[in-house]
Every structure is written in C-alpha cells, then in structure tokens.
Design a protein around this motif. Sequence first.
Motif, PDB file in Angstrom:
ATOM      1  N   ASP A 307       0.830  -1.208   0.000  1.00  0.00           N
ATOM      2  CA  ASP A 307       0.000   0.000   0.000  1.00  0.00           C
ATOM      3  C   ASP A 307       0.862   1.254   0.000  1.00  0.00           C
ATOM      4  O   ASP A 307       0.573   2.227  -0.707  1.00  0.00           O
ATOM      5  CB  ASP A 307      -0.930  -0.001   1.215  1.00  0.00           C
ATOM      6  CG  ASP A 307      -2.132  -0.909   1.036  1.00  0.00           C
ATOM      7  OD1 ASP A 307      -2.236  -1.559  -0.025  1.00  0.00           O
ATOM      8  OD2 ASP A 307      -2.968  -0.975   1.954  1.00  0.00           O
ATOM      9  N   TRP A 308       1.912   1.267   0.792  1.00  0.00           N
ATOM     10  CA  TRP A 308       2.823   2.409   0.809  1.00  0.00           C
ATOM     11  C   TRP A 308       3.472   2.590  -0.562  1.00  0.00           C
ATOM     12  O   TRP A 308       3.723   3.712  -1.011  1.00  0.00           O
ATOM     13  CB  TRP A 308       3.888   2.206   1.882  1.00  0.00           C
ATOM     14  CG  TRP A 308       4.747   3.414   2.173  1.00  0.00           C
ATOM     15  CD1 TRP A 308       4.534   4.701   1.779  1.00  0.00           C
ATOM     16  CD2 TRP A 308       5.959   3.416   2.932  1.00  0.00           C
ATOM     17  NE1 TRP A 308       5.542   5.514   2.258  1.00  0.00           N
ATOM     18  CE2 TRP A 308       6.425   4.752   2.960  1.00  0.00           C
ATOM     19  CE3 TRP A 308       6.688   2.425   3.589  1.00  0.00           C
ATOM     20  CZ2 TRP A 308       7.597   5.115   3.620  1.00  0.00           C
ATOM     21  CZ3 TRP A 308       7.858   2.789   4.250  1.00  0.00           C
ATOM     22  CH2 TRP A 308       8.299   4.118   4.275  1.00  0.00           C
ATOM     23  N   GLY A 309       3.703   1.490  -1.249  1.00  0.00           N
ATOM     24  CA  GLY A 309       4.293   1.552  -2.574  1.00  0.00           C
ATOM     25  C   GLY A 309       3.452   2.346  -3.555  1.00  0.00           C
ATOM     26  O   GLY A 309       3.990   3.019  -4.454  1.00  0.00           O
ATOM     27  N   ARG A 310       2.121   2.312  -3.403  1.00  0.00           N
ATOM     28  CA  ARG A 310       1.275   3.097  -4.307  1.00  0.00           C
ATOM     29  C   ARG A 310       1.403   4.592  -4.017  1.00  0.00           C
ATOM     30  O   ARG A 310       1.308   5.418  -4.934  1.00  0.00           O
ATOM     31  CB  ARG A 310      -0.175   2.616  -4.222  1.00  0.00           C
ATOM     32  CG  ARG A 310      -0.364   1.264  -4.907  1.00  0.00           C
ATOM     33  CD  ARG A 310      -1.814   0.897  -5.078  1.00  0.00           C
ATOM     34  NE  ARG A 310      -2.480   0.614  -3.827  1.00  0.00           N
ATOM     35  CZ  ARG A 310      -2.328  -0.505  -3.126  1.00  0.00           C
ATOM     36  NH1 ARG A 310      -1.495  -1.458  -3.566  1.00  0.00           N
ATOM     37  NH2 ARG A 310      -2.973  -0.705  -1.999  1.00  0.00           N
ATOM     38  N   PHE A 311       1.625   4.949  -2.763  1.00  0.00           N
ATOM     39  CA  PHE A 311       1.909   6.352  -2.461  1.00  0.00           C
ATOM     40  C   PHE A 311       3.247   6.750  -3.086  1.00  0.00           C
ATOM     41  O   PHE A 311       3.382   7.854  -3.625  1.00  0.00           O
ATOM     42  CB  PHE A 311       1.939   6.571  -0.946  1.00  0.00           C
ATOM     43  CG  PHE A 311       2.209   7.999  -0.563  1.00  0.00           C
ATOM     44  CD1 PHE A 311       1.199   8.951  -0.614  1.00  0.00           C
ATOM     45  CD2 PHE A 311       3.474   8.389  -0.150  1.00  0.00           C
ATOM     46  CE1 PHE A 311       1.452  10.281  -0.272  1.00  0.00           C
ATOM     47  CE2 PHE A 311       3.738   9.707   0.193  1.00  0.00           C
ATOM     48  CZ  PHE A 311       2.730  10.654   0.133  1.00  0.00           C
ATOM     49  N   ALA A 312       4.233   5.852  -3.018  1.00  0.00           N
ATOM     50  CA  ALA A 312       5.513   6.115  -3.677  1.00  0.00           C
ATOM     51  C   ALA A 312       5.312   6.311  -5.175  1.00  0.00           C
ATOM     52  O   ALA A 312       5.897   7.223  -5.785  1.00  0.00           O
ATOM     53  CB  ALA A 312       6.487   4.968  -3.410  1.00  0.00           C
ATOM     54  N   SER A 313       4.491   5.473  -5.790  1.00  0.00           N
ATOM     55  CA  SER A 313       4.221   5.591  -7.227  1.00  0.00           C
ATOM     56  C   SER A 313       3.604   6.935  -7.576  1.00  0.00           C
ATOM     57  O   SER A 313       3.902   7.515  -8.627  1.00  0.00           O
ATOM     58  CB  SER A 313       3.288   4.461  -7.686  1.00  0.00           C
ATOM     59  OG  SER A 313       3.906   3.196  -7.572  1.00  0.00           O
ATOM     60  N   LEU A 314       2.725   7.415  -6.709  1.00  0.00           N
ATOM     61  CA  LEU A 314       2.075   8.702  -6.933  1.00  0.00           C
ATOM     62  C   LEU A 314       3.122   9.804  -7.120  1.00  0.00           C
ATOM     63  O   LEU A 314       3.045  10.606  -8.063  1.00  0.00           O
ATOM     64  CB  LEU A 314       1.172   9.023  -5.740  1.00  0.00           C
ATOM     65  CG  LEU A 314       0.352  10.313  -5.824  1.00  0.00           C
ATOM     66  CD1 LEU A 314      -0.810  10.131  -6.779  1.00  0.00           C
ATOM     67  CD2 LEU A 314      -0.153  10.708  -4.434  1.00  0.00           C
ATOM     68  N   HIS A 315       4.120   9.836  -6.247  1.00  0.00           N
ATOM     69  CA  HIS A 315       5.147  10.874  -6.317  1.00  0.00           C
ATOM     70  C   HIS A 315       6.199  10.563  -7.382  1.00  0.00           C
ATOM     71  O   HIS A 315       6.757  11.486  -7.992  1.00  0.00           O
ATOM     72  CB  HIS A 315       5.776  11.065  -4.937  1.00  0.00           C
ATOM     73  CG  HIS A 315       4.872  11.789  -3.989  1.00  0.00           C
ATOM     74  ND1 HIS A 315       4.976  13.142  -3.755  1.00  0.00           N
ATOM     75  CD2 HIS A 315       3.821  11.352  -3.239  1.00  0.00           C
ATOM     76  CE1 HIS A 315       4.046  13.509  -2.900  1.00  0.00           C
ATOM     77  NE2 HIS A 315       3.327  12.442  -2.571  1.00  0.00           N
ATOM     78  N   LEU A 316       6.457   9.292  -7.617  1.00  0.00           N
ATOM     79  CA  LEU A 316       7.393   8.908  -8.676  1.00  0.00           C
ATOM     80  C   LEU A 316       6.858   9.348 -10.036  1.00  0.00           C
ATOM     81  O   LEU A 316       7.586   9.954 -10.844  1.00  0.00           O
ATOM     82  CB  LEU A 316       7.591   7.395  -8.639  1.00  0.00           C
ATOM     83  CG  LEU A 316       8.663   6.780  -9.531  1.00  0.00           C
ATOM     84  CD1 LEU A 316      10.045   7.249  -9.112  1.00  0.00           C
ATOM     85  CD2 LEU A 316       8.577   5.244  -9.464  1.00  0.00           C
ATOM     86  N   ARG A 317       5.601   9.056 -10.294  1.00  0.00           N
ATOM     87  CA  ARG A 317       4.984   9.433 -11.564  1.00  0.00           C
ATOM     88  C   ARG A 317       4.954  10.958 -11.739  1.00  0.00           C
ATOM     89  O   ARG A 317       5.164  11.489 -12.836  1.00  0.00           O
ATOM     90  CB  ARG A 317       3.567   8.865 -11.645  1.00  0.00           C
ATOM     91  CG  ARG A 317       3.535   7.399 -12.047  1.00  0.00           C
ATOM     92  CD  ARG A 317       3.979   7.278 -13.493  1.00  0.00           C
ATOM     93  NE  ARG A 317       3.798   5.945 -14.024  1.00  0.00           N
ATOM     94  CZ  ARG A 317       4.762   5.170 -14.455  1.00  0.00           C
ATOM     95  NH1 ARG A 317       6.023   5.578 -14.377  1.00  0.00           N
ATOM     96  NH2 ARG A 317       4.517   3.992 -14.956  1.00  0.00           N
TER      97      ARG A 317
END
Length: 417
Positions: A307-317
């Motif tokens: 789940d935390w990884g999707r927050f990371a993806s949000l900022h990565l993208r």
Amino acid sequence: MVGRREWLRGITAQGLFLAAGLGHGMTARSASGQTASQPPKNQARRTARRPALNTATPVIAAPSQPIRADERVNALLTGVRERHDVPGLVGAIIRGESLAAIGAVGLRKKGSAEPMRVTDAVHLGSCTKAMTATLVGELVEEGLVKWSDTIADLFPEVSSRLHPDFQAARLTDLLTHRAGLGANVDWWRLPGNSTTEQRRALLLSSMADAPLSRPGTKFLYSNVGYALAGLVAEQVAGDSWENLMAQRIFRPLAMASAGFGPPGRRGANGADAPWGHGGSRGKIQAVRQDNAPCMGPAGTVHCSVPDWGRFASLHLRAEQGRPKLLDRETFRALHSPPPGGNYNGGWIAVPRTRAGRALTHDGSNTYWYASIWLYPERDVATIAVANQGPEPAPEACREAGQELLQLALLERPPRRR
C-alpha cells in the motif's frame, strides 16, 4: 468562518470520527484510548475553486493478484538481517505504478515463531509527513488554503495570543521546517479530548513565545510544525486530519491497510500484526506503542508495504510529468526545496545518486524504522522497514535500500530522455 468555528467547538465536545470501511487498520479508538465520534457537518472556511476529487475509483489500483515474496529479495534481506540482527525486515522495489518485487524475513515478534509477511502492516514514523503535505496540496488546489497563507491568516481568532513573529510564519514554513519551532513537545500532556483539540492547544502553547529563529530563515526539523500543518488542514477543510487522510489519501490509493498508531487491531493483542521493538543493544524488547495520537500528521500512519508503494508511485509518476491526484505544479511545489535547502513536503531532495536525482525520507517512532527512496530517472522506488527502532535498524534499512536499488538497476537500463 462561522462554519469552521462551529466545527471546532463541536469536536471539543464530541471528539473526532475516524472513517470506517478502509480495512482493519482504521479503528474508531486511538492508541491512547481516546474514543472518536463523528464531527458535525460544517461549511468549509473558504469556497473551493473546484470540487474535491471523486475517490470512488482509486487513481492507482491495488494488485489484482495475491502478493507473493520474491526469492531474490528474501535472499538479500536475509543477509542484511543476519548482519544486523534485527527481528524482521520487509523490502520492496516499485516500478512505475507496479510492485515489482517484495520480500519479508525474520519474525513479527522477537522470541516468537510467527514470521514477517509481505502483506503485514508496518509503521511509517516520519514518512507520514509526505502524506500530510500531499493532503495539504489537495486543499491548495481546491482553493481552501494558499502556500503563502500566514498563521495570522489561518487562525485569526487566536492570532493575538501568538508571538508576532509566529503570526507571520507561512504554511510553506511549516512544510519546510523553517517556522522556527522546536522538534517536539511533551505530546502526552497536551490538553484536550480529541486529537484536533490537542493540536489546537499545541498551536497556542508552541507559538506563544518567540521562535527559535525567524520564520523562513533556518531549517530546524520539527514534528511540531507538521502537527500544525495537519491542524491547518483541519481548520480550512472543517474535518479531522484523520478523516481527511482516510478520504483523500488512503481511499484514492486503495490503501486498505492504512490506519493510525501501532499496526494491528485494538484488542487483538498483537496477534494480527508485527510488534515494534525498542530498547538498547542486548536489551531489545517487543512493544506495541506509538507516538501520541495528536502527533499524527508528523508520524503515526501505519500500512502495508504494498500500500505504501502506491503512495511512492504517486510521487514517482509526478516527477516524470505524469501526475495523478494532484496537478503537476502542486507536486513541483511539494518536491522543490527553498533556496539553500534540501527539504520540502516530507521529502529530502538528493541532487545526485548512482541512479540520478532522488527523493527520500526515513521515519521512526523509536520502535520501528522505515526508509523510502524515489529514483525518477530510473522509474524505481525502494522501501525498507525493520520492526525495530534503535540501532542497528537504521543501518539495516539503509543497507537493504541500497541492495534493493542494485537489484533493480541490474534488471533495467537507464530510462531514455
């Protein structure tokens, strides 16, 4: 204005409500035993320029298949754990919007036989700050607050009770640790029957006297500043930070495991989640404790690594010019430190690494240690978490993060510009 004040009076009498339906991590009782109830409906402090995002459909979806450990990740984490002797470790590699690989080794609780699992909830500590800043970014886009708003603008009803220098402190000063505030207070002694009420008491007590430095001039890492940034969100949106996080961060990112305080359901006696571990070398003990709930915006979120990884993806993208949830300009504001600094929006900007520019943050409630790195030029993020706060857990997470990056770089060449 009237609606906001009515709500603040309402939460004083009724406590706060934690949104339900987001998984077992979301509970209606905090780690301190404060019972929550729903605040009254209210009118926002300002008129929004645009409606809030409809979050019925996640902007980044959860995996449709069961999440399984990757043998390569487990192997490297096993080596790190053996070298540093921590109870358990979880590590992951994120690519774009996908969980590329994840592993978990060790034990949920020292002395038990229950293994760490890749889907276990972990504590993020100060990595919560990036989530609070992202929430504030949403409110900026909706026209409820401006980055340049001062404390006097935001809290006119109490500004006369604050030191003149603090009255001039801006929202951006809170998010860049440049408000002149100290690192911490005696959080457990703040008066109030709800976390919002306690954060309001924090505003009055922490800003009554002169700042440690003139706001906007000097970096002083401050959990107080981020707790007050959470209060700003409450003030302008007319709801508790906990509710706002649930509705505006956890739900759009399908973070069903997310909640506040120690991982696991209250009353489960730690049987459904890993324990944190604190103490000193040779005397590490398992505990289920956390920061005071009112410190939430600075560091009380827990969730699973996927789940935390999707927050990371949000900022990565967003760093790649492919933003979701927020506009590109808002992400740029969150990721751009002030002149001469390297911190903004819950992220430390690192100009050069072997994988290019990076955004990073570590977090610990002294019982857990978490570390996240984003490498936009390689379309990669790494996450490493230990269920132990003191050394050698920080070094274990740093080493795990570097080995996860190495694994990721071996699999994919640099992105073409």
